[in-house]
Write a protein that holds these residues in place. Structure first.
Motif, PDB file in Angstrom:
ATOM      1  N   CYS A 158      97.065  66.779  75.064  1.00  0.00           N
ATOM      2  CA  CYS A 158      98.476  67.064  75.304  1.00  0.00           C
ATOM      3  C   CYS A 158      98.805  68.542  75.049  1.00  0.00           C
ATOM      4  O   CYS A 158      98.266  69.153  74.125  1.00  0.00           O
ATOM      5  CB  CYS A 158      99.356  66.197  74.395  1.00  0.00           C
ATOM      6  N   ARG A 161     104.441  71.204  74.947  1.00  0.00           N
ATOM      7  CA  ARG A 161     105.673  70.604  75.474  1.00  0.00           C
ATOM      8  C   ARG A 161     105.593  69.079  75.435  1.00  0.00           C
ATOM      9  O   ARG A 161     106.565  68.404  75.066  1.00  0.00           O
ATOM     10  CB  ARG A 161     105.925  71.082  76.904  1.00  0.00           C
ATOM     11  N   GLU A 162     104.435  68.532  75.820  1.00  0.00           N
ATOM     12  CA  GLU A 162     104.263  67.080  75.787  1.00  0.00           C
ATOM     13  C   GLU A 162     104.349  66.555  74.360  1.00  0.00           C
ATOM     14  O   GLU A 162     104.960  65.513  74.106  1.00  0.00           O
ATOM     15  CB  GLU A 162     102.904  66.702  76.392  1.00  0.00           C
ATOM     16  N   ARG A 166     106.941  63.868  72.803  1.00  0.00           N
ATOM     17  CA  ARG A 166     106.457  62.645  72.157  1.00  0.00           C
ATOM     18  C   ARG A 166     106.989  62.506  70.736  1.00  0.00           C
ATOM     19  O   ARG A 166     107.286  61.399  70.270  1.00  0.00           O
ATOM     20  CB  ARG A 166     104.923  62.642  72.134  1.00  0.00           C
TER      21      ARG A 166
END
Length: 226
Positions: A158, A161-162, A166
């Motif tokens: 990841c 940003r991901e 999350r």
């Protein structure tokens, strides 16, 4: 100069493998493949190559062996740590390494296979007989639960940003946490962090458990929204 084709759907580990092999002057990476179609096309396009591919891509092994033989190429399997290496060697692949292989061992495997030898990993010991991973244990115990969540997501590939999405926070907060994680692990970037994690059994296990927990939470949330 030995030509090498890398195939692994996990970008961060593919990049790590490329980084390790690029340091060897006798090896030249001519293709990096993210899926099976690209891998089969690369093998056909570049005969007489060493094909290093992840077992997690789940190719048609009979078809792959036939193509390798037709193009005078040799295959090396990157097996998951829980797998048995013997079946791959029995099918005709020339080498097997596990996902947590060290850089020097991986390079040596590719060199040996390029020279016409067969490479098989050392016998994997059971956890009860394995020497205690003091470094992994120490790092695991120093990381906070939030930091371990970030490590787990880094290992999954990841981006910041991901991870921020999350964990319901901002990219700047993630960057701040990463600086702390790098200090505690002694690494310089996310790629080194991912490789450091999988090379230490205790830390890798903790990251995997946290990753499973995060996936379960995500599925639970998605189900609730639906």
């Amino acid at each position: 100069m030995n030509k090498v084709i890398l195939a692994d759907s996990q970008a961060i580990f593919r990049a790590g493998t490329a980084k390790v092999l690029a340091m060897d002057e006798d090896l030249r990476i001519i293709a990096q493949c993210t899926d099976l179609d690209r891998m089969f096309h690369a093998i056909t396009t570049f005969p007489n190559s060493i094909v290093v591919f992840a077992s997690s891509m789940r190719p048609d092994f009979s078809r792959l062996i036939m193509l390798l033989e037709t193009t005078s190429s040799r295959g090396i399997v990157i097996a998951e740590n829980s797998e048995n290496a013997a079946p791959y060697l029995q099918q005709g692949f020339r080498g097997v390494v596990f996902r947590n292989v060290t850089g020097p061992a991986l390079a040596e495997c590719v060199r040996r296979v390029a020279a016409g030898e067969i490479w098989q990993p050392p016998q994997v010991m059971q956890p009860g007989s394995m020497e205690e991973d003091m470094v992994g244990t120490r790092v695991r115990d120093r990381l906070t639960p939030k930091e371990m969540r970030i490590v787990a997501l880094i290992v999954q590939g990841c981006k910041n940003r991901e991870i921020a999405i999350r964990l319901n926070t901002t990219e700047q907060v993630i960057k701040n946490y990463l600086r702390s994680i790098y200090d505690k692990t002694g690494v310089g970037d996310r790629l080194e962090l991912a490789l450091f994690t999988i090379h230490h059994r205790v830390l890798a296990q903790a990251a995997a458990e946290m990753g499973n927990r995060l996936d379960a939470e995500r599925q639970s949330t998605s189900g609730a929204v639906a």
